[in-house]
Design an enzyme around this catalytic site. Structure first.
Site, PDB file in Angstrom:
ATOM      1  N   LYS A 165       0.881  -1.167   0.000  1.00 17.92           N
ATOM      2  CA  LYS A 165       0.000   0.000   0.000  1.00 17.92           C
ATOM      3  C   LYS A 165       0.914   1.211   0.000  1.00 17.92           C
ATOM      4  CE  LYS A 165      -2.857   2.868   2.736  1.00 17.92           C
ATOM      5  NZ  LYS A 165      -3.480   3.176   4.025  1.00 17.92           N
ATOM      6  N   GLY A 179     -10.608   8.312   5.732  1.00 17.03           N
ATOM      7  CA  GLY A 179     -11.542   9.406   5.948  1.00 17.03           C
ATOM      8  C   GLY A 179     -12.920   9.039   6.464  1.00 17.03           C
TER       9      GLY A 179
END
Lengths: 69, 267
Positions: free
Chosen positions: B109, B197
């Protein structure tokens, strides 16, 4: 055996009685299966640790996985 | 039991990333938990198969402390190493290589952060790092802005997935720009996974309703008062949002349409 001055995880470290990375891990009480070793910004794989000599001034990084996102 | 009870499995396909199939479209992080026991219970409740981990120095003053691999079974969880905290392409490439050596796969990632206050990505550095890592055989899952052009360039660079943010890392602000996420999904061929988020279950549901392939979160679960309950809610919300997307929502109308027959009223 001579004493070496290494930088281990950013800390200046005097090491006596460890001539290879494998021996350094042993002195630090680390299991080679649980860490990844970088010598002067180059990864040293586990099978090569015992055959990789340490030299004065070497920078060694010992890392592992921690929690992260 | 209704014969429709298997609808979800009938309609949905596994998510394939870098040649590997994942049944769960929810990916979770392992940071910020109050204890390792709470972390593993939350991961189990989330149903996630893929969990992210970070690469850090061993603490030589506390060297008998167990690493996270004592608490995560690589046979049960696919470990996705991240490059969190890296502020340049070179640094991120270095961390990715260490993660591959520490881990069990060629996935990374990829994060290249550009600003300490917002943790927004440095997309120029990200593209450089992605190109290098793809060349080195990594399956790169690139954390990026909700910017279509960068997403297209990451796809061109050979990334296995593009991961635009819903809002800044750890903010819990939810999906700030559904339009840009839908646009990215519409234009890319590689999987799109919204990363970072979300704050609560409705955020995850809304993200999945945009039609993206998956969602990755950490803080929303770890910082909940009850992480195991929130992990369960996130699993359900991810599944609900995905299924609602596949089901195809009704059109929005500016006028009401009665649900009951207008004929047959008493006169």
């Amino acid at each position: 055996m001579s004493e070496l001055t290494l930088t281990v995880n950013g800390q200046a470290t005097r090491v006596a009685g460890a001539a290879t990375l494998q021996e350094l891990l042993g002195q630090l009480g680390l299991d080679a299966r649980a860490v990844v070793v970088e010598l002067n910004q180059r990864i040293v794989r586990r099978p090569e640790l015992a055959a990789t000599p340490l030299q004065d001034g070497d920078a060694v990084e010992l890392v592992h996985f921690v929690g992260g996102g | 039991m209704s014969e429709l009870s298997g609808t979800e499995t009938v309609l949905d396909q596994p998510l394939v990333l870098g040649g590997r199939a994942f049944r769960s479209r929810l990916f979770v992080g392992t940071g910020k938990y109050r204890s390792n026991a709470e972390m593993t219970a939350a991961i189990d409740a989330s149903g996630a198969e893929c969990v992210t981990v970070a690469v850090r120095r061993v603490d030589l003053d506390r060297r008998h402390e167990e690493g996270i691999l004592h608490h995560l079974d690589p046979a049960r969880h696919f470990l996705l190493a991240n490059t969190a905290g890296c502020y340049s392409a070179d640094e991120a490439v270095r961390y990715a290589r260490l993660g591959r050596e520490a881990g069990f796969n060629d996935f990374v990632k990829l994060e290249v952060i550009g600003d300490r206050e917002t943790l927004l990505p440095d997309v120029a550095g990200l593209l450089v790092a992605a190109q290098i890592l793809v060349q080195e055989g990594f399956s790169v899952l690139a954390y990026t802005n909700d910017d279509l052009i960068t997403a297209l360039r990451l796809e061109d660079a050979g990334c296995a997935a593009v991961m635009p943010l819903a809002s800044p890392i750890g903010s819990g602000l939810g999906l700030l720009n559904p339009y840009s996420i839908r646009t990215i999904k519409a234009r890319l061929s590689v999987p799109v996974i919204v990363d970072a988020g979300v704050g609560t279950a409705s955020d995850a549901c809304l993200v999945m309703e945009q039609g993206v392939d998956g969602i990755l979160m950490n803080t929303a679960i770890a910082e909940a008062e009850d992480p195991v309950a929130m992990a369960t809610a996130m699993r359900q919300a991810t599944e609900a949002g995905r299924l609602a997307f596949l089901a195809g929502r009704m059109p929005r109308r500016e006028t009401a349409v009665p649900s009951s027959p207008t004929r047959g009223m008493l006169t």
